[in-house]
Write a protein that holds these residues in place. Structure first.
Motif, short mmCIF file in Angstrom:
data_model
loop_
_atom_site.label_atom_id
_atom_site.label_comp_id
_atom_site.label_asym_id
_atom_site.label_seq_id
_atom_site.Cartn_x
_atom_site.Cartn_y
_atom_site.Cartn_z
N ILE A 130 -5.02 -3.86 -9.18
CA ILE A 130 -4.35 -4.39 -7.93
C ILE A 130 -3.08 -5.37 -8.51
CG2 ILE A 130 -4.31 -5.78 -6.17
CD1 ILE A 130 -6.94 -4.78 -5.43
N VAL A 136 2.12 1.87 -3.67
CA VAL A 136 1.36 2.39 -4.71
C VAL A 136 0.70 3.89 -4.16
CG1 VAL A 136 -1.17 2.08 -5.24
CG2 VAL A 136 0.22 0.14 -4.97
N VAL A 185 -6.26 -0.23 -4.39
CA VAL A 185 -5.33 -0.92 -3.34
C VAL A 185 -5.70 -0.70 -1.84
CG1 VAL A 185 -2.89 -0.92 -2.54
CG2 VAL A 185 -3.47 -1.07 -4.95
N VAL A 239 -7.15 -3.53 -0.41
CA VAL A 239 -6.17 -4.49 0.18
C VAL A 239 -6.00 -5.03 1.52
CG1 VAL A 239 -3.98 -5.70 -0.03
CG2 VAL A 239 -4.81 -4.63 -2.01
N THR A 268 -8.35 -9.06 -0.52
CA THR A 268 -9.19 -7.78 -0.33
C THR A 268 -10.44 -7.90 0.47
OG1 THR A 268 -10.51 -8.24 -2.54
CG2 THR A 268 -8.34 -7.30 -2.74
N GLU A 295 -5.36 3.47 -8.99
CA GLU A 295 -4.70 2.19 -8.30
C GLU A 295 -4.67 2.45 -7.01
OE1 GLU A 295 -1.25 1.12 -11.89
OE2 GLU A 295 -0.90 2.83 -10.58
N LYS A 339 0.78 -1.18 0.08
CA LYS A 339 0.01 0.08 0.12
C LYS A 339 0.99 1.25 -0.06
CE LYS A 339 -4.00 -1.79 2.42
NZ LYS A 339 -4.93 -1.52 3.38
N SER A 342 -0.54 -3.04 -10.28
CA SER A 342 0.31 -2.26 -9.33
C SER A 342 1.39 -3.29 -8.63
CB SER A 342 -0.85 -1.79 -8.22
OG SER A 342 -1.58 -0.71 -8.71
N PHE A 343 0.83 -4.56 -8.44
CA PHE A 343 1.72 -5.62 -7.66
C PHE A 343 2.86 -5.65 -8.78
CE2 PHE A 343 3.27 -9.57 -6.50
CZ PHE A 343 3.22 -9.48 -4.88
#
Length: 167
Positions: A137, A85, A97, A100, A120, A93, A82, A140-141
């Motif tokens: 997500i 991001v 996130v 999560v 999530t 994004e 987190k 972004s990961f």
């Protein structure tokens, strides 16, 4: 007689290949763990050469490094993700996130078969509201972690699959 010899030879070669692969995988894990030496021991190994910093500055630097390491260790994988991001992500994004709740498997990578799970608070499974954000997500990961052969899987609050992606 020739066919039995070929089968036996193939089995021996197969066992040797598997043994070599497992030995290489073990070496990779040891490298990460064996690099936990202090700068004083590193200086001793290079012939005792010291840096130009005074002794007080070295002690302060060590204390700062230890404090940063402990802060990173205390932060869960989800918190680290987190934070990344929040610093580097787009507004969509960041919103995705924020849902999560848990990340597993992001800290253990060997570039052979890396698998991470992201949980999530979305509901409804693959037909629910979280399918679109799950792709954000996963993207972004992939920005956060890098692997030659990684798969991240996104789950909802009930453990149902929302999506996946490579990282």
């Amino acid at each position: 007689m020739g066919m039995k010899t070929k089968i036996a030879l193939g089995a021996v070669v197969g066992i040797a290949v598997i043994g070599a692969l497992s030995a290489n995988a073990g070496d990779g894990d040891g490298d990460a763990k064996s690099d936990n030496r202090t700068s004083a021991s590193a200086g001793e190994k290079t012939g005792g050469a010291s840096e130009a910093k005074p002794a007080e500055d070295k002690a302060d630097d060590k204390a700062d490094d230890k404090a940063e390491d402990k802060a990173e260790e205390k932060a869960s994988q989800a918190e680290q993700f987190k934070a990344f991001v929040q610093k580097n992500g787009t507004p969509k994004e960041k919103d995705a996130v924020s849902h999560v709740t848990k990340v597993q498997g992001a800290d253990e990578q060997n570039d052979i078969l890396d698998a991470a799970d992201v949980y999530t608070d979305f509901t409804g499974g693959i037909m629910g509201e979280g399918t679109g954000p799950a792709k954000l997500i996963a993207s972004s990961f992939a920005d956060w972690k890098d692997s030659e052969n990684g798969l991240v899987t996104i789950y909802d609050a009930d453990g149902e699959l929302l999506g996946n992606g490579q990282f």
